[in-house]
Motif scaffolding. Structure first.
Motif, short mmCIF file in Angstrom:
data_model
loop_
_atom_site.label_atom_id
_atom_site.label_comp_id
_atom_site.label_asym_id
_atom_site.label_seq_id
_atom_site.Cartn_x
_atom_site.Cartn_y
_atom_site.Cartn_z
N CYS A 7 -75.32 0.35 28.27
CA CYS A 7 -75.68 0.37 26.85
C CYS A 7 -77.04 1.04 26.70
O CYS A 7 -77.99 0.45 26.23
CB CYS A 7 -75.69 -1.04 26.27
N PRO A 8 -77.14 2.31 27.13
CA PRO A 8 -78.43 2.99 27.01
C PRO A 8 -78.77 3.25 25.54
O PRO A 8 -77.87 3.29 24.69
CB PRO A 8 -78.21 4.29 27.77
N PRO A 9 -80.04 3.38 25.22
CA PRO A 9 -80.41 3.66 23.84
C PRO A 9 -79.75 4.96 23.34
O PRO A 9 -79.66 5.94 24.08
CB PRO A 9 -81.93 3.83 23.89
N PRO A 10 -79.29 4.96 22.08
CA PRO A 10 -78.69 6.18 21.52
C PRO A 10 -79.69 7.33 21.59
O PRO A 10 -80.87 7.14 21.32
CB PRO A 10 -78.38 5.81 20.06
N GLY A 11 -79.20 8.49 21.96
CA GLY A 11 -80.04 9.67 22.02
C GLY A 11 -80.78 9.87 23.32
O GLY A 11 -81.31 10.95 23.57
N ASP A 12 -80.84 8.84 24.19
CA ASP A 12 -81.44 9.02 25.51
C ASP A 12 -80.60 10.02 26.30
O ASP A 12 -79.38 10.09 26.12
CB ASP A 12 -81.46 7.71 26.31
N LYS A 13 -81.23 10.74 27.20
CA LYS A 13 -80.49 11.52 28.18
C LYS A 13 -79.61 10.53 28.93
O LYS A 13 -80.00 9.37 29.12
CB LYS A 13 -81.54 12.20 29.07
#
Length: 164
Positions: free
Chosen positions: A111-117
Motif C-alpha cells: 500500500c505505497p503512497p499514491p504517486g510514489d515511484k
C-alpha cells in the motif's frame, strides 16, 4: 552444491506485483492475501525456516515489514495462497506470525503512497540452525530479525515492485 532459492508462481522476480495482493485499508482496496511461496535447496543442517516481506522504500525512515513468519518446520518447502491470514490457520503447525508494521499478526499487503515511484518488496526465506526463534509472541519485527539473522545458515530472496 544445491542453490537455495525462493520463488512464487504468483509473483515473478523483477515483476510488478498484482493488485490482488494489495492491502485492504489506508486507501488501498486489494484482497490482502499472501502469495504462494516455494523454496528449495536449503543447506544441510537446516532445522527450521523464517520468512519475511520487507519494503525498503516506505517513507518511514526504517522501511516497512509487511509479513514476518518464524518457526516454520524444516520439512516445509513452501506456503500456500493466503498462508498469511489472521489467526495463522493456513500456516504449518507451530509457525508464528510476528506483528507487522500495520500492527497485525498477518500478511499486510502492499500500500505505497499514491504517486510514489513503485516500491521494492523483498521476499526472503532464511534457513535456520534452530527449530524455534526465542522471541515472545509480541516481539517486534526488528527483534525477530535480529534473532533470525543470528541463526541463519543461508537465505534466498527475490524482489518485485508495486506502485499506485
Amino acid at each position: 552444491m544445491t542453490t537455495f532459492t525462493l520463488t512464487s508462481p504468483d509473483i515473478a522476480a523483477g515483476s510488478t506485483i498484482a493488485q490482488r495482493f494489495e492491502f485492504d485499508g489506508f486507501g488501498c482496496s486489494g484482497q490482502n492475501q499472501s502469495p504462494v511461496l516455494q523454496w528449495s535447496g536449503a543447506p544441510e543442517g537446516t532445522k527450521g525456516f523464517a520468512l519475511n516481506v520487507y519494503d525498503p522504500d516506505a517513507p518511514t525512515g526504517s522501511g516497512f515489514w509487511h509479513w514476518y513468519v518464524i518457526d516454520l518446520p524444516a520439512s516445509v518447502t513452501g506456503l500456500p495462497a493466503n498462508a498469511g491470514a489472521k489467526g495463522g490457520a493456513n500456516l504449518p503447525a507451530g509457525a508464528r506470525q510476528i506483528r507487522n508494521d500495520y500492527g497485525i499478526y498477518a500478511w499486510g499487503g502492499m500500500c505505497p503512497p499514491p504517486g510514489d515511484k513503485p516500491h521494492r518488496y523483498i521476499f526472503t526465506v532464511h534457513a535456520l540452525s534452530v527449530d524455534r526463534i526465542d522471541v515472545p509472541d509480541d516481539a517486534p519485527a526488528a527483534l525477530a530479525g535480529f534473532m533470525v539473522n543470528a541463526h541463519t545458515l543461508a537465505k534466498a530472496s527475490f524482489t518485485a515492485t508495486y506502485g499506485r
